[in-house]
Design a protein around this motif. Structure first.
Motif, PDB file in Angstrom:
ATOM      1  N   ARG A 368      20.500  32.368 -25.501  1.00 24.10           N
ATOM      2  CA  ARG A 368      19.270  31.749 -25.963  1.00 24.10           C
ATOM      3  C   ARG A 368      19.481  30.261 -26.259  1.00 24.10           C
ATOM      4  NH1 ARG A 368      15.565  35.697 -28.265  1.00 24.10           N
ATOM      5  NH2 ARG A 368      16.121  37.681 -27.302  1.00 24.10           N
ATOM      6  N   LEU A 369      20.601  29.966 -26.860  1.00 27.47           N
ATOM      7  CA  LEU A 369      20.977  28.582 -27.136  1.00 27.47           C
ATOM      8  C   LEU A 369      22.380  28.322 -26.600  1.00 27.47           C
ATOM      9  CD1 LEU A 369      19.791  28.123 -30.851  1.00 27.47           C
ATOM     10  CD2 LEU A 369      18.816  27.007 -28.819  1.00 27.47           C
ATOM     11  N   ILE A 373      25.042  23.913 -29.337  1.00 27.15           N
ATOM     12  CA  ILE A 373      23.934  23.842 -30.302  1.00 27.15           C
ATOM     13  C   ILE A 373      24.158  24.853 -31.422  1.00 27.15           C
ATOM     14  CG2 ILE A 373      21.449  24.106 -30.621  1.00 27.15           C
ATOM     15  CD1 ILE A 373      22.231  21.647 -29.024  1.00 27.15           C
ATOM     16  N   LEU A 374      24.653  26.051 -31.022  1.00 28.82           N
ATOM     17  CA  LEU A 374      24.899  27.085 -32.028  1.00 28.82           C
ATOM     18  C   LEU A 374      25.991  26.637 -32.998  1.00 28.82           C
ATOM     19  CD1 LEU A 374      23.593  29.865 -32.462  1.00 28.82           C
ATOM     20  CD2 LEU A 374      25.635  30.876 -31.429  1.00 28.82           C
ATOM     21  N   ASP A 375      26.989  25.929 -32.502  1.00 33.23           N
ATOM     22  CA  ASP A 375      28.046  25.420 -33.383  1.00 33.23           C
ATOM     23  C   ASP A 375      27.484  24.412 -34.387  1.00 33.23           C
ATOM     24  OD1 ASP A 375      29.950  26.988 -32.209  1.00 33.23           O
ATOM     25  OD2 ASP A 375      30.636  25.436 -30.809  1.00 33.23           O
ATOM     26  N   GLN A 436      12.656  23.382 -35.160  1.00 29.58           N
ATOM     27  CA  GLN A 436      11.592  24.186 -34.580  1.00 29.58           C
ATOM     28  C   GLN A 436      11.936  24.676 -33.166  1.00 29.58           C
ATOM     29  OE1 GLN A 436       8.836  25.324 -36.146  1.00 29.58           O
ATOM     30  NE2 GLN A 436       8.594  26.545 -34.270  1.00 29.58           N
ATOM     31  N   ASP A 437      12.514  23.813 -32.317  1.00 31.68           N
ATOM     32  CA  ASP A 437      12.850  24.234 -30.952  1.00 31.68           C
ATOM     33  C   ASP A 437      13.953  25.293 -30.958  1.00 31.68           C
ATOM     34  OD1 ASP A 437      14.693  22.403 -31.892  1.00 31.68           O
ATOM     35  OD2 ASP A 437      15.124  21.583 -29.907  1.00 31.68           O
ATOM     36  N   GLU A 438      14.929  25.163 -31.891  1.00 26.87           N
ATOM     37  CA  GLU A 438      15.984  26.161 -31.995  1.00 26.87           C
ATOM     38  C   GLU A 438      15.414  27.510 -32.432  1.00 26.87           C
ATOM     39  OE1 GLU A 438      19.372  22.885 -33.402  1.00 26.87           O
ATOM     40  OE2 GLU A 438      18.378  24.188 -34.869  1.00 26.87           O
TER      41      GLU A 438
END
Length: 590
Positions: A368-369, A373-375, A436-438
């Motif tokens: 999904r990400l 970005i998740l880090d 918001q996008d995450e």
């Protein structure tokens, strides 16, 4: 009493009794009253003019032979009553009169012979031109090698050539190979002849030959036994090569004539050009196939998990279409021709070509990400835990699992929502735990694509059409672009890119949709493991039950899945038997 000529006599068609009677009547008019004239053919009376009113022994007679080029024994004899010979003076004039008549008849015979000969030659030329015209149409009716050879064989079978057996041989890298034949041939009777001195001489010289008694020709010794008595061998030439050989045979001796050789030569000349065109067309088609496959493989290679997908779909679609051809109960109104099967094949090869215009990060997205970005989110969670003095590792690990999930639970979605509502303060600034996008990416209910990303993916059928519009495909492939554009459409209108439904969707597109789903489900992807075949078939059945896929097609696919998968290996899409795509020079040798 007049005796008719036999039907086989050479004079039968050249000298009719009516015309001969006219000649003899004119001669009789110059003779004394009571005279009689006889015409003899082969010493048998053929025609008599005048009446004998007195015994033959009191007649004075004279006989003259009629010379002619056909060497027929033809004589004219005249008898004059002895009492009207003018003391014997008229007898000397009789020979001159008969010679004039004989000369006239001879000239008439020669004239008729020449007229008949010219007529026969004209008819022969007409037949040759008619054959040339017909054979040009028949042999050039297709650019497929097997159709050209079949037309040549059919022409030989229906022609005036008295052949009971016939074969066409085409050159391969290792020599000549039997391609097609007619007649009752259990074991190839010409097998021993191919490669012999006779065969090589005829083909290297590009001149046909007749052997009307093979037992007397040392080049044929012990090659045919009692099977063949007469043989006609004709090379099949094209401008720069020997394309093959036509062999015709009869079980009777002395069967073939020069006219048959000319006839076969005309056929072979036309066939040679047609075969050459078929090879050239096939070479171009092989090149085109290779380029299209290379293009499809290049697209598949963008994602290593989809490598080979397009070719598998193409072969599955053709194998399935052939099963449909055999189903006369449910699909009797559908019969896919060879060109339509090839169109389906090309559709399968090229159906995903539009993915070349899809963004890489969307096309190969497996989470999904992205992990980077998740880090960053993990760093925020750790910072938040320091400010609030709460643990964060467990929540972060749960978030990572959600990031990999294709169908997160509602609890997981609520967890993401709670994180998204969390805001903390750092140095007086408000920092959201999730932007918001995450949050949007992590809360996708099914799959890992957002609505915008899904629209990007759904562009690829239309993009495929746009790209392929620049390729001038053959007129026989008129539905190719439409099949490709529709391969993600669904019968209930829920598909893309146009949302068409029902009968608006081509049967070929429905076929492609089924095999595309089957291959995608049964193959491993970066976002899922491979699904077992039985489960994949159930998925198809469920989609058909929902009205998305054609129920009859899905049912037929499931019932024949073994035959379809086995049929993949047998697909050659009408490749010619011959593997020769390079020309063999006229002076080739074995």
């Amino acid at each position: 009493m007049n005796t008719p000529l036999k039907s086989t006599h050479p004079l039968k068609k050249l000298l009719k009794p009516k015309k001969l009677t006219e000649f003899l009547n004119r001669t009789l008019a110059a003779l004394p009253e009571g005279s009689v004239i006889y015409a003899y053919v082969d010493k048998i009376e053929f025609l008599r003019i005048g009446k004998e009113e007195t015994p033959a022994e009191i007649f004075e007679t004279q006989t003259v032979s009629v010379k002619n080029s056909i060497n027929a024994d033809f004589n004219i004899s005249a008898g004059i009553p002895a009492n009207k010979t003018d003391g014997g003076n008229f007898i000397s004039s009789l020979k001159s009169i008969l010679e004039l008549t004989a000369f006239s008849i001879s000239e008439y015979i020669e004239s008729e012979h020449a007229r008949k000969k010219i007529g026969a030659e004209t008819l022969s030329k007409y037949r040759e031109l008619a054959l040339l015209h017909r054979s040009i149409v028949e042999l050039n009716n297709s650019l497929r090698l097997k159709d050209v050879i079949h037309a040549l064989i059919a022409e030989c079978m229906t022609s005036s050539i008295p052949a009971e057996l016939g074969s066409v041989y085409l050159p391969e890298e290792c020599g000549f190979t039997l391609f097609d034949h007619f007649g009752n041939i259990k074991n190839d009777p010409f097998a021993k002849l191919v490669g012999s001195t006779l065969f090589t001489d005829v083909l290297s010289g590009l001149r046909g030959e007749i052997i009307n008694d093979v037992s007397e020709d040392p080049r044929c010794d012990e090659k045919f036994g009692e099977t063949i008595k007469s043989l006609l061998i004709m090379p099949i030439p094209s401008p720069n090569a020997c394309e093959g050989a036509l062999l015709l045979a009869s079980k009777k001796p002395n069967s073939f004539k020069a006219a048959h050789l000319r006839y076969a030569g005309t056929l072979a000349s036309v066939a040679g050009i047609s075969i050459s065109n078929a090879y050239n067309f096939e070479s171009i088609r092989v090149l085109m196939d290779s380029m299209l496959k290379a293009l499809a493989e290049a697209i598949d290679a963008r994602d290593p998990f989809t490598a080979g997908h397009s070719e598998r779909v193409a072969h599955l679609a053709v194998a399935f279409a052939r099963i449909i051809n055999q189903d006369v109960q449910n699909f009797s109104e559908y019969t896919f021709t060879d060109y339509q099967l090839r169109e389906i094949y090309y559709s399968g090869i090229l159906h995903d070509i539009g993915k070349i215009g899809i963004k890489e990060e969307v096309l190969t997205k497996n989470t999904r990400l992205p992990m980077r970005i998740l880090d960053i989110i993990g760093m925020r969670m750790k910072l938040f835990s320091l400010t609030e003095n709460i643990p964060w590792e467990e929540n972060f690990n749960r978030l990572k699992r959600i990031n990999l999930s294709l169908s997160p639970s509602q609890d997981d979605l609520d967890f993401v929502a709670s994180l998204g509502d969390t805001v903390f303060s750092v140095n007086g600034s408000s920092v959201p735990l999730l932007h918001q996008d995450e949050r949007t990416y992590l809360m996708v209910k099914k799959g890992n694509l957002t609505a915008e990303e899904r629209k990007e993916i759904e562009r690829h059928p239309a993009e495929s059409q746009r790209i392929l519009e620049h390729i001038p495909f053959h007129d026989e492939f008129s539905h190719l672009l439409k099949i490709i554009r529709q391969h993600h459409e669904r019968l209930d209108g829920s598909g893309y890119p146009d949302g068409v439904k029902g009968e608006e969707i081509l049967l070929q597109s429905r076929i492609l949709a089924i095999v595309d789903i089957f291959d995608a489900v049964t193959q491993e992807r970066h976002y899922k493991p491979a699904t077992p075949r039985d489960r994949a078939l159930k998925i198809l059945a469920e989609e058909a039950g929902c009205g998305k896929l054609d129920k009859n097609l899905v049912k037929l696919f499931i019932e024949n899945i073994d035959a379809i998968e086995e049929g993949i290996d047998a697909i050659n899409l009408d490749r010619p038997t011959s593997t020769r795509f390079c020309k063999i020079p006229r002076n080739f040798s074995y």
